[in-house]
Design a protein around this motif. Structure first.
Motif, PDB file in Angstrom:
ATOM      1  N   SER A  81       0.835  -1.204   0.000  1.00 22.50           N
ATOM      2  CA  SER A  81       0.000   0.000   0.000  1.00 22.50           C
ATOM      3  C   SER A  81       0.870   1.254   0.000  1.00 22.50           C
ATOM      4  CB  SER A  81      -0.934   0.013   1.214  1.00 22.50           C
ATOM      5  OG  SER A  81      -1.887  -1.025   1.145  1.00 22.50           O
ATOM      6  N   ALA A  82       1.914   1.250   0.844  1.00 24.36           N
ATOM      7  CA  ALA A  82       2.842   2.385   0.885  1.00 24.36           C
ATOM      8  C   ALA A  82       3.577   2.519  -0.449  1.00 24.36           C
ATOM      9  CB  ALA A  82       3.849   2.192   2.020  1.00 24.36           C
ATOM     10  N   PHE A  83       3.895   1.395  -1.053  1.00 19.04           N
ATOM     11  CA  PHE A  83       4.548   1.371  -2.364  1.00 19.04           C
ATOM     12  C   PHE A  83       3.670   2.057  -3.402  1.00 19.04           C
ATOM     13  CE2 PHE A  83       6.858  -1.709  -5.506  1.00 19.04           C
ATOM     14  CZ  PHE A  83       7.501  -0.624  -6.058  1.00 19.04           C
ATOM     15  N   PHE A  84       2.389   1.712  -3.427  1.00 22.97           N
ATOM     16  CA  PHE A  84       1.467   2.324  -4.383  1.00 22.97           C
ATOM     17  C   PHE A  84       1.262   3.807  -4.094  1.00 22.97           C
ATOM     18  CE2 PHE A  84      -0.105  -1.995  -5.533  1.00 22.97           C
ATOM     19  CZ  PHE A  84       0.052  -1.875  -6.898  1.00 22.97           C
ATOM     20  N   ALA A  85       1.201   4.167  -2.817  1.00 23.76           N
ATOM     21  CA  ALA A  85       1.051   5.578  -2.453  1.00 23.76           C
ATOM     22  C   ALA A  85       2.231   6.384  -3.000  1.00 23.76           C
ATOM     23  CB  ALA A  85       0.958   5.732  -0.941  1.00 23.76           C
ATOM     24  N   PHE A  86       3.417   5.767  -2.974  1.00 20.05           N
ATOM     25  CA  PHE A  86       4.590   6.444  -3.533  1.00 20.05           C
ATOM     26  C   PHE A  86       4.516   6.500  -5.059  1.00 20.05           C
ATOM     27  CE2 PHE A  86       8.826   6.227  -5.432  1.00 20.05           C
ATOM     28  CZ  PHE A  86       9.396   7.388  -4.912  1.00 20.05           C
ATOM     29  N   LEU A  87       4.137   5.411  -5.695  1.00 18.53           N
ATOM     30  CA  LEU A  87       4.076   5.379  -7.152  1.00 18.53           C
ATOM     31  C   LEU A  87       3.060   6.372  -7.709  1.00 18.53           C
ATOM     32  CD1 LEU A  87       4.280   1.516  -7.840  1.00 18.53           C
ATOM     33  CD2 LEU A  87       6.079   3.219  -8.181  1.00 18.53           C
ATOM     34  N   PHE A  88       1.995   6.631  -6.941  1.00 18.91           N
ATOM     35  CA  PHE A  88       0.965   7.574  -7.375  1.00 18.91           C
ATOM     36  C   PHE A  88       1.167   8.956  -6.743  1.00 18.91           C
ATOM     37  CE2 PHE A  88      -1.536   3.585  -8.088  1.00 18.91           C
ATOM     38  CZ  PHE A  88      -1.744   3.773  -9.452  1.00 18.91           C
ATOM     39  N   ARG A  89       2.410   9.276  -6.391  1.00 17.94           N
ATOM     40  CA  ARG A  89       2.692  10.539  -5.714  1.00 17.94           C
ATOM     41  C   ARG A  89       2.364  11.756  -6.579  1.00 17.94           C
ATOM     42  NH1 ARG A  89       7.073   8.075  -7.514  1.00 17.94           N
ATOM     43  NH2 ARG A  89       8.734   9.174  -8.635  1.00 17.94           N
ATOM     44  N   GLN A  95      -3.404   9.049  -4.505  1.00 15.88           N
ATOM     45  CA  GLN A  95      -2.542   8.785  -3.355  1.00 15.88           C
ATOM     46  C   GLN A  95      -3.315   8.912  -2.049  1.00 15.88           C
ATOM     47  OE1 GLN A  95       0.492  11.690  -2.029  1.00 15.88           O
ATOM     48  NE2 GLN A  95       2.013  10.047  -2.371  1.00 15.88           N
ATOM     49  N   LYS A  96      -4.111   9.962  -1.946  1.00 19.21           N
ATOM     50  CA  LYS A  96      -4.914  10.170  -0.736  1.00 19.21           C
ATOM     51  C   LYS A  96      -5.926   9.050  -0.554  1.00 19.21           C
ATOM     52  CE  LYS A  96      -7.855  13.589   1.562  1.00 19.21           C
ATOM     53  NZ  LYS A  96      -8.496  14.943   1.446  1.00 19.21           N
ATOM     54  N   GLY A  97      -6.530   8.623  -1.677  1.00 12.87           N
ATOM     55  CA  GLY A  97      -7.503   7.536  -1.622  1.00 12.87           C
ATOM     56  C   GLY A  97      -6.882   6.244  -1.129  1.00 12.87           C
ATOM     57  N   ILE A  98      -5.673   5.948  -1.603  1.00  7.95           N
ATOM     58  CA  ILE A  98      -4.963   4.731  -1.177  1.00  7.95           C
ATOM     59  C   ILE A  98      -4.671   4.777   0.320  1.00  7.95           C
ATOM     60  CG2 ILE A  98      -2.756   3.508  -1.341  1.00  7.95           C
ATOM     61  CD1 ILE A  98      -2.773   4.135  -4.340  1.00  7.95           C
ATOM     62  N   ILE A  99      -4.212   5.922   0.790  1.00 10.72           N
ATOM     63  CA  ILE A  99      -3.891   6.062   2.214  1.00 10.72           C
ATOM     64  C   ILE A  99      -5.141   5.888   3.074  1.00 10.72           C
ATOM     65  CG2 ILE A  99      -3.085   7.661   3.991  1.00 10.72           C
ATOM     66  CD1 ILE A  99      -1.223   8.877   1.852  1.00 10.72           C
ATOM     67  N   ILE A 100      -6.248   6.504   2.660  1.00  7.12           N
ATOM     68  CA  ILE A 100      -7.494   6.419   3.431  1.00  7.12           C
ATOM     69  C   ILE A 100      -8.044   4.997   3.435  1.00  7.12           C
ATOM     70  CG2 ILE A 100      -9.917   7.145   3.508  1.00  7.12           C
ATOM     71  CD1 ILE A 100      -9.011   9.873   2.453  1.00  7.12           C
ATOM     72  N   ILE A 101      -8.106   4.387   2.259  1.00  2.00           N
ATOM     73  CA  ILE A 101      -8.648   3.026   2.152  1.00  2.00           C
ATOM     74  C   ILE A 101      -7.795   2.035   2.930  1.00  2.00           C
ATOM     75  CG2 ILE A 101      -9.076   1.106   0.554  1.00  2.00           C
ATOM     76  CD1 ILE A 101      -9.839   3.219  -1.548  1.00  2.00           C
TER      77      ILE A 101
END
Length: 219
Positions: A81-89, A95-101
């Motif tokens: 999840s953190a990896f994807f949050a970085f890739l969608f920076r 990025q915000k959606g990934i962090i919230i979900i």
């Protein structure tokens, strides 16, 4: 006992493959100045450490290492999840959606233990299902957004991870978890899961080879 030894032997092959990929990843990292690749090899290292504990306990006391699955699924969920949050920076909404979900899902899993719905010493089907579905959804989103871009990094890794997550999750989520423990199954579940893991490691190896050849888009 024969089925157990067969399953454990194949599982050790997967562990050795993971060890090789981890060492190989850190070896080529010296020539790859990308933060995304650091996420990648860090994932390999942490998963290897968890697998080492799982196998060690499995050797010392067969069948008592089920609780390690919680560390595996949750650490994998947090790391990817953190990896994807970085890739969608570059896309703050995604990025915000990934962090919230991801935070919401992790809180649900924690609550499932605190409220006593699942025992720490048994498989948590909610944990397996939620983490797998969410990660596969992130993977499909990554593929969709990068569909028209050539040589996008981590396609092999995420593709292999999606196949492994979907397949291994179905093993536990369809029918009955007790199928894992029957003595003479038609298809040994642990053997099947270990084979799927070896295939996943092959996808990771292919990803590492592409990075070494430096033919991937810099993400």
């Amino acid at each position: 006992m024969g089925n157990y030894l067969l399953g454990f032997s194949i599982s050790l092959i997967g562990l050795c493959f993971l060890l090789f990929n981890t060492i190989y990843g850190f070896k080529i990292k010296r020539n790859i100045q990308q933060t995304s690749f650091l996420f990648f090899v860090s994932y390999l290292l942490i998963m290897f450490i968890i697998e080492i504990f799982c196998h060690a306990i499995g050797i010392l006391k067969p069948g008592s290492n089920i609780f390690i699955s919680h560390f595996y699924f949750n650490f994998q969920f947090i790391l990817v999840s953190a990896f994807f949050a970085f890739l969608f920076r570059n896309s703050k909404e995604i990025q915000k959606g990934i962090i919230i979900i991801s935070t919401f899902v992790f809180c649900i899993i924690i609550c499932s233990y605190l409220m006593g719905y699942f025992s720490f010493w048994e498989f948590n089907l909610l944990e397996i299902g939620l983490t797998s579905i969410v990660l596969v959804s992130y993977i499909f989103l990554y593929f969709y957004i990068n569909f028209e871009i050539s040589n996008v990094p981590f396609y092999n890794f995420f593709g292999g991870l999606a196949v492994y997550l979907l397949s291994s999750s179905l093993i536990f989520l369809t029918g009955n978890v007790e199928l894992v423990f029957i003595e003479d199954p038609l298809i040994d579940i642990w053997v099947l899961n270990s084979i799927l893991y070896i295939i996943f490691q092959f996808f990771i190896f292919k990803e590492l080879k592409d990075f070494k050849k430096d033919k991937l888009f810099k993400y």
